[in-house]
Design a protein around this motif. Structure first.
Motif, PDB file in Angstrom:
ATOM      1  N   VAL A  90     -47.087-138.428  52.378  1.00 38.39           N
ATOM      2  CA  VAL A  90     -45.827-137.536  53.091  1.00 38.39           C
ATOM      3  C   VAL A  90     -46.685-135.941  52.837  1.00 38.39           C
ATOM      4  CG1 VAL A  90     -43.847-136.700  53.967  1.00 38.39           C
ATOM      5  CG2 VAL A  90     -44.480-138.934  52.232  1.00 38.39           C
ATOM      6  N   PRO A  91     -47.489-135.325  53.839  1.00 35.02           N
ATOM      7  CA  PRO A  91     -47.026-134.108  53.816  1.00 35.02           C
ATOM      8  C   PRO A  91     -46.024-133.112  53.426  1.00 35.02           C
ATOM      9  CG  PRO A  91     -47.217-134.667  56.492  1.00 35.02           C
ATOM     10  CD  PRO A  91     -47.365-135.050  55.533  1.00 35.02           C
ATOM     11  N   ARG A  92     -44.519-133.748  53.363  1.00 32.40           N
ATOM     12  CA  ARG A  92     -44.230-132.111  52.565  1.00 32.40           C
ATOM     13  C   ARG A  92     -44.314-132.581  51.058  1.00 32.40           C
ATOM     14  NH1 ARG A  92     -37.835-133.071  53.973  1.00 32.40           N
ATOM     15  NH2 ARG A  92     -38.811-133.379  56.103  1.00 32.40           N
ATOM     16  N   ARG A  93     -44.862-134.023  50.539  1.00 33.67           N
ATOM     17  CA  ARG A  93     -45.395-133.931  49.337  1.00 33.67           C
ATOM     18  C   ARG A  93     -46.874-132.803  49.038  1.00 33.67           C
ATOM     19  NH1 ARG A  93     -41.253-135.662  47.896  1.00 33.67           N
ATOM     20  NH2 ARG A  93     -41.204-137.875  48.152  1.00 33.67           N
ATOM     21  N   ALA A  94     -47.765-133.391  49.996  1.00 32.65           N
ATOM     22  CA  ALA A  94     -48.545-131.915  50.009  1.00 32.65           C
ATOM     23  C   ALA A  94     -48.814-130.740  49.884  1.00 32.65           C
ATOM     24  CB  ALA A  94     -49.652-132.723  51.463  1.00 32.65           C
ATOM     25  N   GLY A  95     -47.984-130.478  51.334  1.00 36.73           N
ATOM     26  CA  GLY A  95     -47.170-128.739  51.790  1.00 36.73           C
ATOM     27  C   GLY A  95     -46.356-127.815  50.118  1.00 36.73           C
ATOM     28  N   ALA A  96     -45.888-129.248  49.254  1.00 37.07           N
ATOM     29  CA  ALA A  96     -45.461-128.436  47.619  1.00 37.07           C
ATOM     30  C   ALA A  96     -46.166-128.571  46.745  1.00 37.07           C
ATOM     31  CB  ALA A  96     -43.829-130.211  47.467  1.00 37.07           C
ATOM     32  N   ALA A  97     -47.109-129.612  46.807  1.00 36.78           N
ATOM     33  CA  ALA A  97     -48.386-129.577  45.754  1.00 36.78           C
ATOM     34  C   ALA A  97     -49.119-128.078  45.958  1.00 36.78           C
ATOM     35  CB  ALA A  97     -49.597-130.519  45.956  1.00 36.78           C
ATOM     36  N   VAL A  98     -49.524-127.714  47.140  1.00 34.77           N
ATOM     37  CA  VAL A  98     -49.854-126.558  47.705  1.00 34.77           C
ATOM     38  C   VAL A  98     -49.170-124.930  47.519  1.00 34.77           C
ATOM     39  CG1 VAL A  98     -50.728-125.432  49.685  1.00 34.77           C
ATOM     40  CG2 VAL A  98     -51.573-127.147  49.275  1.00 34.77           C
ATOM     41  N   LEU A  99     -47.890-125.295  47.404  1.00 33.28           N
ATOM     42  CA  LEU A  99     -47.116-123.749  47.507  1.00 33.28           C
ATOM     43  C   LEU A  99     -47.048-124.144  45.986  1.00 33.28           C
ATOM     44  CD1 LEU A  99     -44.853-122.650  48.176  1.00 33.28           C
ATOM     45  CD2 LEU A  99     -42.756-124.035  47.994  1.00 33.28           C
ATOM     46  N   CYS A 100     -46.409-124.458  44.581  1.00 33.38           N
ATOM     47  CA  CYS A 100     -47.171-124.433  43.447  1.00 33.38           C
ATOM     48  C   CYS A 100     -48.355-124.175  42.812  1.00 33.38           C
ATOM     49  CB  CYS A 100     -47.001-125.955  42.845  1.00 33.38           C
ATOM     50  SG  CYS A 100     -45.241-126.816  42.817  1.00 33.38           S
ATOM     51  N   THR A 101     -49.075-124.695  43.641  1.00 28.86           N
ATOM     52  CA  THR A 101     -50.486-123.664  43.266  1.00 28.86           C
ATOM     53  C   THR A 101     -50.493-122.458  43.941  1.00 28.86           C
ATOM     54  OG1 THR A 101     -51.672-126.079  43.880  1.00 28.86           O
ATOM     55  CG2 THR A 101     -52.852-124.152  43.937  1.00 28.86           C
ATOM     56  N   VAL A 102     -49.292-122.234  45.190  1.00 25.97           N
ATOM     57  CA  VAL A 102     -49.645-120.301  45.332  1.00 25.97           C
ATOM     58  C   VAL A 102     -49.101-120.015  44.641  1.00 25.97           C
ATOM     59  CG1 VAL A 102     -49.083-119.790  47.650  1.00 25.97           C
ATOM     60  CG2 VAL A 102     -50.786-121.369  48.065  1.00 25.97           C
ATOM     61  N   VAL A 103     -47.835-120.403  44.210  1.00 25.25           N
ATOM     62  CA  VAL A 103     -47.166-119.908  43.090  1.00 25.25           C
ATOM     63  C   VAL A 103     -47.878-118.848  41.917  1.00 25.25           C
ATOM     64  CG1 VAL A 103     -44.837-119.625  42.404  1.00 25.25           C
ATOM     65  CG2 VAL A 103     -45.031-120.260  44.355  1.00 25.25           C
ATOM     66  N   ALA A 105     -50.842-118.745  41.645  1.00 19.12           N
ATOM     67  CA  ALA A 105     -51.409-117.980  41.473  1.00 19.12           C
ATOM     68  C   ALA A 105     -51.320-116.292  41.649  1.00 19.12           C
ATOM     69  CB  ALA A 105     -52.711-118.199  42.784  1.00 19.12           C
ATOM     70  N   VAL A 106     -50.011-116.623  42.586  1.00 18.03           N
ATOM     71  CA  VAL A 106     -48.715-114.747  43.315  1.00 18.03           C
ATOM     72  C   VAL A 106     -48.319-114.851  41.717  1.00 18.03           C
ATOM     73  CG1 VAL A 106     -47.262-114.599  43.698  1.00 18.03           C
ATOM     74  CG2 VAL A 106     -48.694-115.787  45.104  1.00 18.03           C
ATOM     75  N   CYS A 107     -47.826-115.309  40.369  1.00 18.54           N
ATOM     76  CA  CYS A 107     -47.269-115.290  38.937  1.00 18.54           C
ATOM     77  C   CYS A 107     -48.824-115.051  38.500  1.00 18.54           C
ATOM     78  CB  CYS A 107     -47.054-116.618  38.233  1.00 18.54           C
ATOM     79  SG  CYS A 107     -45.555-116.716  39.185  1.00 18.54           S
ATOM     80  N   GLY A 108     -49.689-115.109  38.372  1.00 19.52           N
ATOM     81  CA  GLY A 108     -50.822-115.063  38.168  1.00 19.52           C
ATOM     82  C   GLY A 108     -51.300-113.629  38.605  1.00 19.52           C
ATOM     83  N   ALA A 109     -51.183-113.288  39.208  1.00 19.24           N
ATOM     84  CA  ALA A 109     -51.885-111.657  40.176  1.00 19.24           C
ATOM     85  C   ALA A 109     -51.080-111.056  39.154  1.00 19.24           C
ATOM     86  CB  ALA A 109     -51.791-112.157  41.520  1.00 19.24           C
ATOM     87  N   ALA A 110     -49.412-111.658  39.165  1.00 17.46           N
ATOM     88  CA  ALA A 110     -48.343-110.241  38.697  1.00 17.46           C
ATOM     89  C   ALA A 110     -49.119-110.318  37.090  1.00 17.46           C
ATOM     90  CB  ALA A 110     -47.427-110.919  38.778  1.00 17.46           C
TER      91      ALA A 110
ATOM     92  N   ALA B  78     -58.684-116.052  46.005  1.00 18.12           N
ATOM     93  CA  ALA B  78     -59.913-117.061  47.104  1.00 18.12           C
ATOM     94  C   ALA B  78     -59.073-118.559  46.542  1.00 18.12           C
ATOM     95  CB  ALA B  78     -60.997-117.041  46.117  1.00 18.12           C
ATOM     96  N   GLY B  79     -58.416-118.712  44.431  1.00 19.89           N
ATOM     97  CA  GLY B  79     -57.513-119.805  44.777  1.00 19.89           C
ATOM     98  C   GLY B  79     -56.120-120.678  45.669  1.00 19.89           C
ATOM     99  N   VAL B  80     -55.711-119.024  46.577  1.00 19.44           N
ATOM    100  CA  VAL B  80     -54.733-119.512  47.189  1.00 19.44           C
ATOM    101  C   VAL B  80     -55.306-120.027  48.757  1.00 19.44           C
ATOM    102  CG1 VAL B  80     -53.385-117.832  48.712  1.00 19.44           C
ATOM    103  CG2 VAL B  80     -53.354-117.408  45.725  1.00 19.44           C
ATOM    104  N   LEU B  81     -55.923-119.084  48.916  1.00 18.58           N
ATOM    105  CA  LEU B  81     -56.925-119.780  50.540  1.00 18.58           C
ATOM    106  C   LEU B  81     -57.255-121.129  49.993  1.00 18.58           C
ATOM    107  CD1 LEU B  81     -59.131-116.324  51.621  1.00 18.58           C
ATOM    108  CD2 LEU B  81     -57.158-117.546  53.027  1.00 18.58           C
TER     109      LEU B  81
END
Lengths: 115, 133
Positions: A90-103, A105-110, B78-81
């Motif tokens: 389901v696209p929503r699950r794929a989107g949720a998995a990607v959202l977790c990954t992106v968050v 990375a953002v926490c990593g940047a912080a 790069a990981g985010v992209l």
């Protein structure tokens, strides 16, 4: 598709001869392993930062995201195991998995910037 | 510009599964599962890049602050992209399969491999030259 692997013609094979659901299940498992490595590294970075409040919060958010990936993977693996012909992701699950990954990375940047 | 509008339209589709399902016919489940595994492989690539960002920050403490933080942030970005592109490409492939169109082509793998190569060369130079500084 009607090779000897499939058994006698006309009979529905009791498994996919290409083991597609199993391979997909293992792909999800590998993904959770990658997520675990990232979560561990995030935890190390958060603790190495001297235990500031911002660092701990960012580390905790990373752990929540890791749990999110685990949960999505677990549910998908159950769906894959439940049916012989599982439906598409389901696209929503794929989107949720990607959202977790992106968050993560953002926490990593912080964490990297404050460390 | 075309890529940007496409991307925005696809973002909507990530959260509207019923719209994807309405288009065209359901492809062979094996094609969908193969597409899903490709998506997961890209997601792992993204996680590996993010992990690499953490690793640069944590395991190269002798680097100058600017280099260390710059490299770490570059890997994290790069990981985010890579993660965003993974789900976008997955949606595009899924829709193309439902409509019976050709699968979308992409410059992203070539771009990413060049970025990784450049980062690797920079790492080698920085570690060799900047170890003392």
């Amino acid at each position: 598709m009607n090779g000897p692997v499939n058994g006698p013609p006309g009979q529905v094979p009791d498994r996919d001869p290409g083991l597609q659901p199993e391979r997909t299940r293992l792909a999800w498992r590998r993904t959770t392993l990658s997520g675990t490595v990232v979560a561990l590294l995030a935890g190390k970075t958060a603790l190495a930062g001297g235990g500031t409040v911002a660092g701990i919060v960012a580390g905790a958010v990373c752990c929540v995201c890791w749990l999110g990936i685990l949960r999505i993977a677990h549910r998908r693996i159950r769906v894959l195991a439940a049916s012989r012909v599982p439906g598409a992701l389901v696209p929503r699950r794929a989107g949720a998995a990607v959202l977790c990954t992106v968050v993560m990375a953002v926490c990593g940047a912080a964490l990297v910037l404050q460390g | 510009m075309h890529g940007v509008t496409d991307f925005v339209r696809n973002i909507r589709l990530w959260f509207a599964p019923e719209e994807v399902r309405q288009e065209g016919g359901t492809p062979d489940y094996r094609f969908s599962l193969a597409n899903e595994r490709t998506f997961l492989a890209w997601l792992r690539t993204a996680l590996a890049l993010i992990g690499g960002g953490f690793a640069v920050d944590q395991f190269l403490p002798d680097l100058r602050w600017g280099w260390r933080v710059g490299l770490a942030l570059a890997l994290l970005a790069a990981g985010v992209l890579c993660a965003l592109r993974a789900v976008n490409h997955w949606v595009r492939c899924e829709r193309a399969m439902r409509r019976g169109e050709d699968l979308p082509v992409s410059r992203f793998p070539a771009l990413l491999s060049m970025v990784v190569a450049v980062v690797a060369v920079v790492m080698v130079v920085v570690v060799l030259v900047g170890w003392e500084g």
